[in-house]
Write an enzyme that holds these catalytic residues in place. Sequence first.
Site, mmCIF file in Angstrom:
data_model
loop_
_atom_site.group_PDB
_atom_site.id
_atom_site.type_symbol
_atom_site.label_atom_id
_atom_site.label_comp_id
_atom_site.label_asym_id
_atom_site.label_seq_id
_atom_site.Cartn_x
_atom_site.Cartn_y
_atom_site.Cartn_z
ATOM 1 N N ASP A 169 0.870 -1.179 0.000
ATOM 2 C CA ASP A 169 0.000 0.000 0.000
ATOM 3 C C ASP A 169 0.903 1.224 0.000
ATOM 4 O OD1 ASP A 169 -2.268 -1.538 0.116
ATOM 5 O OD2 ASP A 169 -2.470 -1.427 2.292
ATOM 6 N N ASP A 184 -13.885 -5.825 -4.132
ATOM 7 C CA ASP A 184 -13.913 -5.859 -2.665
ATOM 8 C C ASP A 184 -15.326 -6.222 -2.229
ATOM 9 O OD1 ASP A 184 -11.321 -4.895 -2.804
ATOM 10 O OD2 ASP A 184 -11.897 -2.809 -2.481
#
Length: 251
Positions: free
Chosen positions: A12, A131
């Site tokens: 990330d 997601d």
Amino acid sequence: MSLAKRIIPCLDINGGRVVKGVNFIGLQDAGDPVEIARRYNDEGADEIVLLDITASYEQRGIMIEVVKNIAKEVFIPFSVGGGIRSLEDMSALLNAGCDKISINSAAIRNPQLIDESAKRFGSQCIVVAVDVKKVSQNSWNVYINGGRVDSGKDMLEWINEACARGAGEILLTSIDTDGTKGGYDKAMIEAVKSINVPIIASGGAGSMEDFADVFVHGADAALAASVFHYKEIEIKMLKTYLQDKGVPVRI
């Protein structure tokens, strides 16, 4: 021999640095993306995923530089996702040296983007990130905007549509298990077994057993972040463990 199962660390990125938080809260600096990507390359990762979690326009230039620097150092495929909204965004990142592009919210808002990008760059470059949160026993809904907004779309319907439009791969994250280290959502992976493109499972890895389990349930690749960043699991040891369990991996 069946195709080797892939181990994929995820980085990330926020403002050009690797960060790690639980559910995007309390972000901690985990280091320089080029150094970390090089380490994973050397440790035997099969691919790397970079996720630009700020993905604002002022950060876009920083991300291009990160991609260029990683491309010089890393010889395994890597993909980039986060805030990619147009063919121009994709083109800039692919030209900077990444191998695949991952699109998420933008694909839900404009599904045509999958068709257009697959046509221009080839399906092998296009990863659709999905997601999901469980809504009932065997049903999951797709969430967008970093897992904050329910799109109202059913997981299986959306994945089938994305594949029909040209997605070459699906990166499937369970928001319910993400960051818990309690194992991947195996029922979720089982539910998408019949999809005819590779499925990357994400969310919940905490032990070597979790990787073996998710492969047994049908995942083609397994993605994780903190267990690799903080060296709780070493990739070389993980692959030896999987090989001993009869899981085909590239050593």
